[in-house]
Design a protein around this motif. Structure first.
Motif, PDB file in Angstrom:
ATOM      1  N   PRO A   1       0.814  -1.231   0.000  1.00 34.65           N
ATOM      2  CA  PRO A   1       0.000   0.000   0.000  1.00 34.65           C
ATOM      3  C   PRO A   1       0.845   1.277   0.000  1.00 34.65           C
ATOM      4  CG  PRO A   1      -0.894  -1.586   1.552  1.00 34.65           C
ATOM      5  CD  PRO A   1       0.428  -2.119   1.106  1.00 34.65           C
ATOM      6  N   ILE A   2       1.917   1.302   0.814  1.00 35.68           N
ATOM      7  CA  ILE A   2       2.787   2.480   0.831  1.00 35.68           C
ATOM      8  C   ILE A   2       3.546   2.601  -0.479  1.00 35.68           C
ATOM      9  CG2 ILE A   2       4.662   3.620   2.063  1.00 35.68           C
ATOM     10  CD1 ILE A   2       2.082   3.468   3.604  1.00 35.68           C
ATOM     11  N   PHE A   3       3.956   1.484  -1.036  1.00 34.93           N
ATOM     12  CA  PHE A   3       4.672   1.506  -2.319  1.00 34.93           C
ATOM     13  C   PHE A   3       3.780   2.094  -3.405  1.00 34.93           C
ATOM     14  CE2 PHE A   3       6.133  -0.260  -6.302  1.00 34.93           C
ATOM     15  CZ  PHE A   3       7.515  -0.167  -6.216  1.00 34.93           C
ATOM     16  N   MET A   4       2.517   1.687  -3.444  1.00 34.62           N
ATOM     17  CA  MET A   4       1.597   2.214  -4.451  1.00 34.62           C
ATOM     18  C   MET A   4       1.298   3.691  -4.222  1.00 34.62           C
ATOM     19  SD  MET A   4       1.199  -0.130  -6.547  1.00 34.62           S
ATOM     20  CE  MET A   4       1.339  -1.902  -6.777  1.00 34.62           C
ATOM     21  N   LEU A   5       1.238   4.098  -2.963  1.00 35.42           N
ATOM     22  CA  LEU A   5       1.018   5.511  -2.670  1.00 35.42           C
ATOM     23  C   LEU A   5       2.186   6.359  -3.168  1.00 35.42           C
ATOM     24  CD1 LEU A   5      -0.516   7.819  -1.283  1.00 35.42           C
ATOM     25  CD2 LEU A   5       0.671   7.205   0.841  1.00 35.42           C
ATOM     26  N   VAL A   6       3.405   5.914  -2.881  1.00 34.70           N
ATOM     27  CA  VAL A   6       4.589   6.646  -3.347  1.00 34.70           C
ATOM     28  C   VAL A   6       4.645   6.657  -4.874  1.00 34.70           C
ATOM     29  CG1 VAL A   6       7.110   6.677  -3.335  1.00 34.70           C
ATOM     30  CG2 VAL A   6       5.866   6.152  -1.243  1.00 34.70           C
ATOM     31  N   LEU A   7       4.276   5.540  -5.486  1.00 31.76           N
ATOM     32  CA  LEU A   7       4.275   5.467  -6.946  1.00 31.76           C
ATOM     33  C   LEU A   7       3.305   6.474  -7.556  1.00 31.76           C
ATOM     34  CD1 LEU A   7       5.151   4.033  -9.562  1.00 31.76           C
ATOM     35  CD2 LEU A   7       3.290   2.401  -9.169  1.00 31.76           C
ATOM     36  N   SER A   8       2.109   6.568  -6.996  1.00 35.09           N
ATOM     37  CA  SER A   8       1.129   7.517  -7.524  1.00 35.09           C
ATOM     38  C   SER A   8       1.596   8.960  -7.336  1.00 35.09           C
ATOM     39  CB  SER A   8      -0.224   7.310  -6.844  1.00 35.09           C
ATOM     40  OG  SER A   8      -0.131   7.547  -5.447  1.00 35.09           O
ATOM     41  N   LEU A   9       2.214   9.259  -6.190  1.00 37.82           N
ATOM     42  CA  LEU A   9       2.728  10.611  -5.971  1.00 37.82           C
ATOM     43  C   LEU A   9       3.852  10.948  -6.954  1.00 37.82           C
ATOM     44  CD1 LEU A   9       2.810  10.773  -2.059  1.00 37.82           C
ATOM     45  CD2 LEU A   9       1.183  11.873  -3.598  1.00 37.82           C
ATOM     46  N   GLU A  10       4.730  10.002  -7.216  1.00 41.21           N
ATOM     47  CA  GLU A  10       5.818  10.258  -8.158  1.00 41.21           C
ATOM     48  C   GLU A  10       5.293  10.430  -9.578  1.00 41.21           C
ATOM     49  OE1 GLU A  10       8.712  10.998  -7.333  1.00 41.21           O
ATOM     50  OE2 GLU A  10       8.643  10.413  -5.225  1.00 41.21           O
ATOM     51  N   VAL A  11       4.244   9.704  -9.929  1.00 43.95           N
ATOM     52  CA  VAL A  11       3.635   9.902 -11.251  1.00 43.95           C
ATOM     53  C   VAL A  11       3.133  11.333 -11.388  1.00 43.95           C
ATOM     54  CG1 VAL A  11       1.661   9.274 -12.685  1.00 43.95           C
ATOM     55  CG2 VAL A  11       3.051   7.490 -11.647  1.00 43.95           C
ATOM     56  N   ILE A  12       2.462  11.824 -10.344  1.00 47.62           N
ATOM     57  CA  ILE A  12       1.941  13.192 -10.384  1.00 47.62           C
ATOM     58  C   ILE A  12       3.077  14.195 -10.461  1.00 47.62           C
ATOM     59  CG2 ILE A  12       0.648  14.911  -9.078  1.00 47.62           C
ATOM     60  CD1 ILE A  12      -1.005  12.628  -7.916  1.00 47.62           C
ATOM     61  N   TRP A  13       4.091  14.033  -9.609  1.00 47.17           N
ATOM     62  CA  TRP A  13       5.162  15.029  -9.521  1.00 47.17           C
ATOM     63  C   TRP A  13       6.014  15.075 -10.781  1.00 47.17           C
ATOM     64  CZ3 TRP A  13       6.559  13.315  -3.865  1.00 47.17           C
ATOM     65  CH2 TRP A  13       5.606  13.861  -2.992  1.00 47.17           C
ATOM     66  N   THR A  14       6.312  13.920 -11.358  1.00 48.84           N
ATOM     67  CA  THR A  14       7.140  13.919 -12.566  1.00 48.84           C
ATOM     68  C   THR A  14       6.339  14.323 -13.796  1.00 48.84           C
ATOM     69  OG1 THR A  14       6.719  11.539 -12.852  1.00 48.84           O
ATOM     70  CG2 THR A  14       8.720  12.191 -11.666  1.00 48.84           C
ATOM     71  N   PHE A  15       5.045  14.040 -13.806  1.00 47.45           N
ATOM     72  CA  PHE A  15       4.209  14.426 -14.939  1.00 47.45           C
ATOM     73  C   PHE A  15       4.106  15.942 -15.050  1.00 47.45           C
ATOM     74  CE2 PHE A  15       0.571  14.763 -17.701  1.00 47.45           C
ATOM     75  CZ  PHE A  15       0.610  13.627 -18.469  1.00 47.45           C
ATOM     76  N   LYS A  16       4.110  16.618 -13.903  1.00 41.76           N
ATOM     77  CA  LYS A  16       3.974  18.072 -13.930  1.00 41.76           C
ATOM     78  C   LYS A  16       5.288  18.779 -13.587  1.00 41.76           C
ATOM     79  CE  LYS A  16       2.293  18.477  -9.159  1.00 41.76           C
ATOM     80  NZ  LYS A  16       3.350  19.375  -8.687  1.00 41.76           N
ATOM     81  N   ALA A  17       6.414  18.124 -13.826  1.00 44.51           N
ATOM     82  CA  ALA A  17       7.708  18.761 -13.581  1.00 44.51           C
ATOM     83  C   ALA A  17       7.853  19.978 -14.490  1.00 44.51           C
ATOM     84  CB  ALA A  17       8.835  17.768 -13.835  1.00 44.51           C
ATOM     85  N   PHE A  18       8.226  21.081 -13.899  1.00 45.69           N
ATOM     86  CA  PHE A  18       8.337  22.317 -14.676  1.00 45.69           C
ATOM     87  C   PHE A  18       9.575  23.127 -14.304  1.00 45.69           C
ATOM     88  CE2 PHE A  18       7.564  26.920 -14.712  1.00 45.69           C
ATOM     89  CZ  PHE A  18       7.463  27.130 -16.079  1.00 45.69           C
ATOM     90  N   VAL A  19       9.795  23.330 -13.001  1.00 48.20           N
ATOM     91  CA  VAL A  19      10.825  24.268 -12.565  1.00 48.20           C
ATOM     92  C   VAL A  19      12.192  23.850 -13.077  1.00 48.20           C
ATOM     93  CG1 VAL A  19      11.944  25.286 -10.559  1.00 48.20           C
ATOM     94  CG2 VAL A  19       9.474  24.895 -10.541  1.00 48.20           C
ATOM     95  N   GLN A  20      12.539  22.572 -12.927  1.00 50.25           N
ATOM     96  CA  GLN A  20      13.866  22.128 -13.342  1.00 50.25           C
ATOM     97  C   GLN A  20      14.093  22.350 -14.831  1.00 50.25           C
ATOM     98  OE1 GLN A  20      11.539  20.377 -11.751  1.00 50.25           O
ATOM     99  NE2 GLN A  20      12.378  19.108 -10.115  1.00 50.25           N
ATOM    100  N   ILE A  21      13.068  22.043 -15.638  1.00 52.65           N
ATOM    101  CA  ILE A  21      13.216  22.171 -17.087  1.00 52.65           C
ATOM    102  C   ILE A  21      13.258  23.637 -17.499  1.00 52.65           C
ATOM    103  CG2 ILE A  21      12.154  21.613 -19.307  1.00 52.65           C
ATOM    104  CD1 ILE A  21      10.923  19.166 -17.990  1.00 52.65           C
ATOM    105  N   TRP A  22      12.381  24.439 -16.907  1.00 52.44           N
ATOM    106  CA  TRP A  22      12.309  25.842 -17.319  1.00 52.44           C
ATOM    107  C   TRP A  22      13.573  26.609 -16.932  1.00 52.44           C
ATOM    108  CZ3 TRP A  22       9.250  28.121 -20.660  1.00 52.44           C
ATOM    109  CH2 TRP A  22       9.187  29.517 -20.680  1.00 52.44           C
ATOM    110  N   VAL A  23      14.107  26.333 -15.757  1.00 48.90           N
ATOM    111  CA  VAL A  23      15.314  27.038 -15.315  1.00 48.90           C
ATOM    112  C   VAL A  23      16.534  26.583 -16.105  1.00 48.90           C
ATOM    113  CG1 VAL A  23      16.870  27.386 -13.357  1.00 48.90           C
ATOM    114  CG2 VAL A  23      14.404  27.479 -13.024  1.00 48.90           C
ATOM    115  N   THR A  24      16.589  25.305 -16.456  1.00 40.81           N
ATOM    116  CA  THR A  24      17.785  24.762 -17.089  1.00 40.81           C
ATOM    117  C   THR A  24      17.813  24.997 -18.593  1.00 40.81           C
ATOM    118  OG1 THR A  24      17.852  23.029 -15.387  1.00 40.81           O
ATOM    119  CG2 THR A  24      19.188  22.680 -17.350  1.00 40.81           C
ATOM    120  N   THR A  25      16.729  24.651 -19.288  1.00 46.78           N
ATOM    121  CA  THR A  25      16.770  24.663 -20.752  1.00 46.78           C
ATOM    122  C   THR A  25      15.624  25.430 -21.402  1.00 46.78           C
ATOM    123  OG1 THR A  25      15.488  22.611 -20.896  1.00 46.78           O
ATOM    124  CG2 THR A  25      17.892  22.409 -20.749  1.00 46.78           C
ATOM    125  N   ASN A  26      14.613  25.840 -20.631  1.00 44.89           N
ATOM    126  CA  ASN A  26      13.414  26.472 -21.218  1.00 44.89           C
ATOM    127  C   ASN A  26      12.724  25.570 -22.239  1.00 44.89           C
ATOM    128  OD1 ASN A  26      13.898  28.682 -19.669  1.00 44.89           O
ATOM    129  ND2 ASN A  26      13.938  30.150 -21.341  1.00 44.89           N
TER     130      ASN A  26
END
Length: 334
Positions: free
Chosen positions: A252-277
């Motif tokens: 259950p905890i593994f699936m919870l962490v997996l779902s959170l990482e899916v959300i966070w990586t799907f909407k990653a913005f700051v790293q890309i915008w600051v580094t390469t636009n």
């Protein structure tokens, strides 16, 4: 006898004192009929949470509603300044869905998410298992390093990675050159699409592993040691113990962490915008970056809003499919 009767008749009448009750009803104080109940059902609890609810509505619900509204309007720079936008229905969505570049960005977004999530969950699980087997000193050192890494601000970490892979002053190029790879002398990492994409993946994974590893380690501490001892007595190997005992308990905890990482990586913005636009070209452009490019660079706020809503819908669809599969497996297990 008459005298006695006369004395009795002249004695004042007295009432017998009533015996005081000592039951629970007598000990209970008299409560007025129309007093305010003290069980928390008055207006004060709602008044106390009202600021938080109003703040959430203003910071979350209002921007979402505003985005939905703009996505159905012709909203450019003129409308931003002068107002009076016109409703165009689903024209913005038709424009996006008919754009080949948009579908390239969608595919790159899912690829970026899949690579990051697989690496994050694999490394986090290995790190959590390693921490579980360390002594007190080693466990404290590793957990402290993970917490410090997790606490580093995103902008600061992104800036450090920019300097690490700097073409002239970066330590990565210097180290590779010292190891004999002369082709990496002044190598422009961020000018090549695959290299920039790889650097961003490493950056996102490096920032995400600490949270996932600490969470998974806390779940591993709940596995009863008796199960491990019984499995070892039966001759089970390490991978078999993990498959049959460890993973079912922490699932259950593994699936919870997996779902959170899916959300966070799907909407990653700051790293890309600051580094390469999103560059070079579109090599690192994913949906959140694409939405900002539409809104700021092209000044098409309507298309940017529509792209943002499509991002939310795609991410929600992935999570709905994932949760359905998870609930189905739980029903089969029960």
């Amino acid at each position: 006898m008459p005298a006695t009767h006369e004395r009795t008749a002249n004695r004042p009448l007295t009432t017998r004192p009533k015996r005081r009750s000592t039951g629970p009803a007598a000990r209970e104080p008299h409560r007025p009929r129309h007093t305010r109940r003290a069980d928390g059902r008055g207006p004060w609890p709602y008044l106390l949470i009202a600021p938080a609810v109003l703040g959430m509505l203003y910071l979350l619900v209002y921007p979402l509603a505003r985005t939905v509204l703009i996505s159905f309007q012709d909203f450019g720079l003129r409308e931003l300044i002068l107002g009076d936008p016109k409703f165009v229905g689903f024209d913005n969505y038709r424009t996006l869905l008919s754009d080949p570049r948009f579908w390239e960005v969608v595919g790159r977004t899912f690829f970026f998410m899949a690579v990051n999530v697989v690496l994050i969950m694999t490394l986090s699980t290995l790190v959590a298992l390693m921490i579980e087997r360390l002594g007190r000193f080693g466990r404290t050192a590793v957990l402290s390093a993970l917490v410090l890494t997790w606490a580093m601000p995103v902008i600061a970490a992104t800036t450090v990675f920019q300097w690490l892979f700097h073409s002239e002053f970066g330590i990565v190029n210097w180290a590779l050159k010292e190891l004999g790879f002369s082709s990496f002398d002044r190598y422009p990492w961020f000018a090549h699409g695959p290299a920039a994409f790889t650097i961003l993946v490493v950056l996102v994974v490096w920032q995400s592993v600490p949270f996932a590893a600490i969470t998974l380690y806390s779940a591993l501490t709940t596995v009863p040691t008796e199960l491990y001892e019984s499995a070892r007595l039966d001759g089970a190997s390490g991978p078999r113990i993990f498959r049959s005992i460890t993973f079912p308990v922490v699932r259950p905890i593994f699936m919870l962490v997996l779902s959170l990482e899916v959300i966070w990586t799907f909407k990653a913005f700051v790293q890309i915008w600051v580094t390469t636009n999103g560059g070079p070209g579109d090599a690192t452009t994913i949906l959140p970056v694409y939405a900002v490019q539409m809104a700021l660079s092209s000044q098409r706020y309507d298309l940017g809003s529509a792209a943002s809503l499509i991002t939310v819908l795609l991410m929600s669809g992935v999570l709905v499919l994932y949760f359905r599969q998870m609930f189905r497996q739980e029903d089969e297990a029960s």
